[in-house]
Design a protein around this motif. Structure first.
Motif, PDB file in Angstrom:
ATOM      1  N   HIS A  53      -5.462 -12.588 -95.925  1.00 30.63           N
ATOM      2  CA  HIS A  53      -5.385 -11.328 -95.191  1.00 30.63           C
ATOM      3  C   HIS A  53      -6.724 -11.017 -94.539  1.00 30.63           C
ATOM      4  O   HIS A  53      -7.773 -11.548 -94.924  1.00 30.63           O
ATOM      5  CB  HIS A  53      -4.975 -10.175 -96.124  1.00 30.63           C
ATOM      6  CG  HIS A  53      -5.883 -10.035 -97.325  1.00 30.63           C
ATOM      7  ND1 HIS A  53      -7.085  -9.372 -97.276  1.00 30.63           N
ATOM      8  CD2 HIS A  53      -5.745 -10.496 -98.596  1.00 30.63           C
ATOM      9  CE1 HIS A  53      -7.661  -9.420 -98.460  1.00 30.63           C
ATOM     10  NE2 HIS A  53      -6.877 -10.102 -99.280  1.00 30.63           N
ATOM     11  N   LYS A  54      -6.696 -10.128 -93.557  1.00 34.31           N
ATOM     12  CA  LYS A  54      -7.895  -9.768 -92.805  1.00 34.31           C
ATOM     13  C   LYS A  54      -8.850  -8.961 -93.669  1.00 34.31           C
ATOM     14  O   LYS A  54      -8.429  -8.138 -94.482  1.00 34.31           O
ATOM     15  CB  LYS A  54      -7.498  -8.956 -91.565  1.00 34.31           C
ATOM     16  CG  LYS A  54      -8.655  -8.574 -90.671  1.00 34.31           C
ATOM     17  CD  LYS A  54      -8.156  -7.835 -89.436  1.00 34.31           C
ATOM     18  CE  LYS A  54      -9.328  -7.446 -88.529  1.00 34.31           C
ATOM     19  NZ  LYS A  54      -8.856  -6.729 -87.320  1.00 34.31           N
ATOM     20  N   LEU A  55     -10.157  -9.190 -93.481  1.00 30.62           N
ATOM     21  CA  LEU A  55     -11.193  -8.459 -94.190  1.00 30.62           C
ATOM     22  C   LEU A  55     -11.918  -7.528 -93.224  1.00 30.62           C
ATOM     23  O   LEU A  55     -12.072  -7.830 -92.040  1.00 30.62           O
ATOM     24  CB  LEU A  55     -12.217  -9.414 -94.815  1.00 30.62           C
ATOM     25  CG  LEU A  55     -11.714 -10.447 -95.821  1.00 30.62           C
ATOM     26  CD1 LEU A  55     -12.879 -11.250 -96.369  1.00 30.62           C
ATOM     27  CD2 LEU A  55     -10.947  -9.801 -96.953  1.00 30.62           C
ATOM     28  N   THR A  56     -12.378  -6.420 -93.732  1.00 36.28           N
ATOM     29  CA  THR A  56     -13.252  -5.543 -92.953  1.00 36.28           C
ATOM     30  C   THR A  56     -14.649  -6.153 -92.913  1.00 36.28           C
ATOM     31  O   THR A  56     -14.971  -7.044 -93.722  1.00 36.28           O
ATOM     32  CB  THR A  56     -13.330  -4.153 -93.596  1.00 36.28           C
ATOM     33  OG1 THR A  56     -14.018  -4.269 -94.866  1.00 36.28           O
ATOM     34  CG2 THR A  56     -11.949  -3.557 -93.806  1.00 36.28           C
ATOM     35  N   PRO A  57     -15.522  -5.719 -91.991  1.00 40.37           N
ATOM     36  CA  PRO A  57     -16.893  -6.234 -91.990  1.00 40.37           C
ATOM     37  C   PRO A  57     -17.599  -6.078 -93.335  1.00 40.37           C
ATOM     38  O   PRO A  57     -18.325  -6.973 -93.769  1.00 40.37           O
ATOM     39  CB  PRO A  57     -17.560  -5.401 -90.898  1.00 40.37           C
ATOM     40  CG  PRO A  57     -16.449  -5.075 -89.949  1.00 40.37           C
ATOM     41  CD  PRO A  57     -15.256  -4.859 -90.825  1.00 40.37           C
ATOM     42  N   GLN A  58     -17.388  -4.952 -94.002  1.00 37.13           N
ATOM     43  CA  GLN A  58     -18.007  -4.746 -95.308  1.00 37.13           C
ATOM     44  C   GLN A  58     -17.478  -5.749 -96.328  1.00 37.13           C
ATOM     45  O   GLN A  58     -18.247  -6.320 -97.117  1.00 37.13           O
ATOM     46  CB  GLN A  58     -17.751  -3.324 -95.797  1.00 37.13           C
ATOM     47  CG  GLN A  58     -18.420  -3.006 -97.142  1.00 37.13           C
ATOM     48  CD  GLN A  58     -18.176  -1.581 -97.585  1.00 37.13           C
ATOM     49  OE1 GLN A  58     -17.383  -0.863 -96.988  1.00 37.13           O
ATOM     50  NE2 GLN A  58     -18.849  -1.155 -98.644  1.00 37.13           N
ATOM     51  N   GLU A  59     -16.174  -6.005 -96.292  1.00 35.49           N
ATOM     52  CA  GLU A  59     -15.587  -6.974 -97.215  1.00 35.49           C
ATOM     53  C   GLU A  59     -16.060  -8.395 -96.903  1.00 35.49           C
ATOM     54  O   GLU A  59     -16.265  -9.206 -97.820  1.00 35.49           O
ATOM     55  CB  GLU A  59     -14.062  -6.900 -97.141  1.00 35.49           C
ATOM     56  CG  GLU A  59     -13.485  -5.632 -97.743  1.00 35.49           C
ATOM     57  CD  GLU A  59     -12.006  -5.470 -97.457  1.00 35.49           C
ATOM     58  OE1 GLU A  59     -11.325  -4.774 -98.239  1.00 35.49           O
ATOM     59  OE2 GLU A  59     -11.523  -6.020 -96.433  1.00 35.49           O
ATOM     60  N   CYS A  60     -16.249  -8.705 -95.612  1.00 39.52           N
ATOM     61  CA  CYS A  60     -16.783 -10.020 -95.224  1.00 39.52           C
ATOM     62  C   CYS A  60     -18.173 -10.233 -95.817  1.00 39.52           C
ATOM     63  O   CYS A  60     -18.478 -11.294 -96.372  1.00 39.52           O
ATOM     64  CB  CYS A  60     -16.847 -10.138 -93.701  1.00 39.52           C
ATOM     65  SG  CYS A  60     -15.261 -10.383 -92.878  1.00 39.52           S
ATOM     66  N   SER A  91     -16.071 -14.462 -88.238  1.00 43.82           N
ATOM     67  CA  SER A  91     -14.738 -14.152 -88.744  1.00 43.82           C
ATOM     68  C   SER A  91     -13.718 -14.247 -87.620  1.00 43.82           C
ATOM     69  O   SER A  91     -13.977 -13.813 -86.497  1.00 43.82           O
ATOM     70  CB  SER A  91     -14.712 -12.755 -89.370  1.00 43.82           C
ATOM     71  OG  SER A  91     -15.006 -11.760 -88.405  1.00 43.82           O
TER      72      SER A  91
END
Length: 277
Positions: free
Chosen positions: A84-91, A116
């Motif tokens: 699933h897609k990650l937010t910049p913070q999660e990346c 990403s």
């Protein structure tokens, strides 16, 4: 009457050193590519560059952003395919977790960034890291010029191919050769497949296909002027340009960003990155 404040115009300058030349590439006010080269022994290189830029931007107050690159053998990289897609913070959190888990190097000695890409099914996260000391040594190679961005060399090479060829072709192999380096680059759903060697291009092609077990539909080749190997297969398409190839790719850093289809160009050293540290 107060003098109106004129905001500085940011000009992105691709920088590269090759064959004792300092090469500079930028886009002028008409979005046309311009370049300028000086011997690395020249005095006041930056002053001469500013004088040259004044011809393209005569009325502007300029702020220069210098973009260089680092060779892939000096970096560590890893590609993750996620569901699933990650937010910049999660990346960034994922990058920190992977680096601390997999590298036997104190985290504070690293600089890192990521690229990403949302996929039709899932999400691709490419992580890049370099020792701070190695990045600082790469900066020293540019003398008094202070780099704002330090990218990875094969990203710069790929951007130049894309600009000169137009739309990227599926299942294509991009071969780059100058007096010091030889790269093969393929864009796959799993991320970039890259091979670097000291062999000639035909040997590099064979090694690439064997290592990655791929069948290539098209081969595009760039060779710098000092290369003597010209006996290439007839079905390989040469890319010929007078522009400094890697400096051109550096000048195009972040030009592949799209608001609706985000593809973050990685930079191991940039202003935002420094602010995070």
């Amino acid at each position: 009457m107060p003098i109106p404040y004129k905001k500085r115009q940011i000009i992105q300058i691709g920088v590269h050193q090759q064959q004792n030349q300092c090469q500079f590439v930028w886009l002028d006010s008409a979005n046309q590519v311009q370049f300028f080269s000086l011997s690395e022994d020249e005095q006041n290189i930056e002053t001469q560059l500013v004088i040259r830029l004044a011809r393209d931007f005569p009325q502007a107050r300029l702020k220069l952003r210098y973009v260089g690159c680092i060779l892939p053998h000096l970096i560590w990289s890893k590609t993750l395919l996620l569901p699933h897609k990650l937010t910049p913070q999660e990346c960034e959190q994922q990058c920190r977790f992977v680096l601390q888990k997999e590298l036997p190097i104190p985290f504070e000695e690293l600089w890192f960034d990521y690229l990403s890409t949302p996929l039709k099914q899932g999400f691709r996260l490419e992580i890049y890291a370099v020792r701070r000391q190695v990045a600082q040594e790469a900066q020293k190679a540019y003398g008094t010029l202070s780099l704002d961005v330090l990218d990875v060399a094969y990203h710069a090479i790929l951007r130049s191919f894309r600009l000169l060829l137009g739309e990227e072709q599926h299942n294509s192999l991009y071969l780059y050769q100058d007096g010091s380096h030889c790269f093969a680059i393929n864009v796959s759903p799993q991320g970039l497949q890259v091979l670097q060697t000291q062999e000639n291009l035909t040997a590099l092609y064979t090694q690439f296909c064997q290592r990655f077990e791929v069948e290539i539909a098209r081969v595009y080749v760039y060779q710098s002027n000092e290369i003597t190997q010209r006996d290439l297969p007839e079905n390989w398409q040469r890319v010929i340009t007078k522009l400094p190839f890697i400096a051109l790719g550096n000048a195009l850093w972040q030009s592949d960003l799209h608001q609706d289809n985000i593809d973050f160009s990685t930079a191991l050293l940039d202003e935002a990155f420094n602010e995070r540290r």
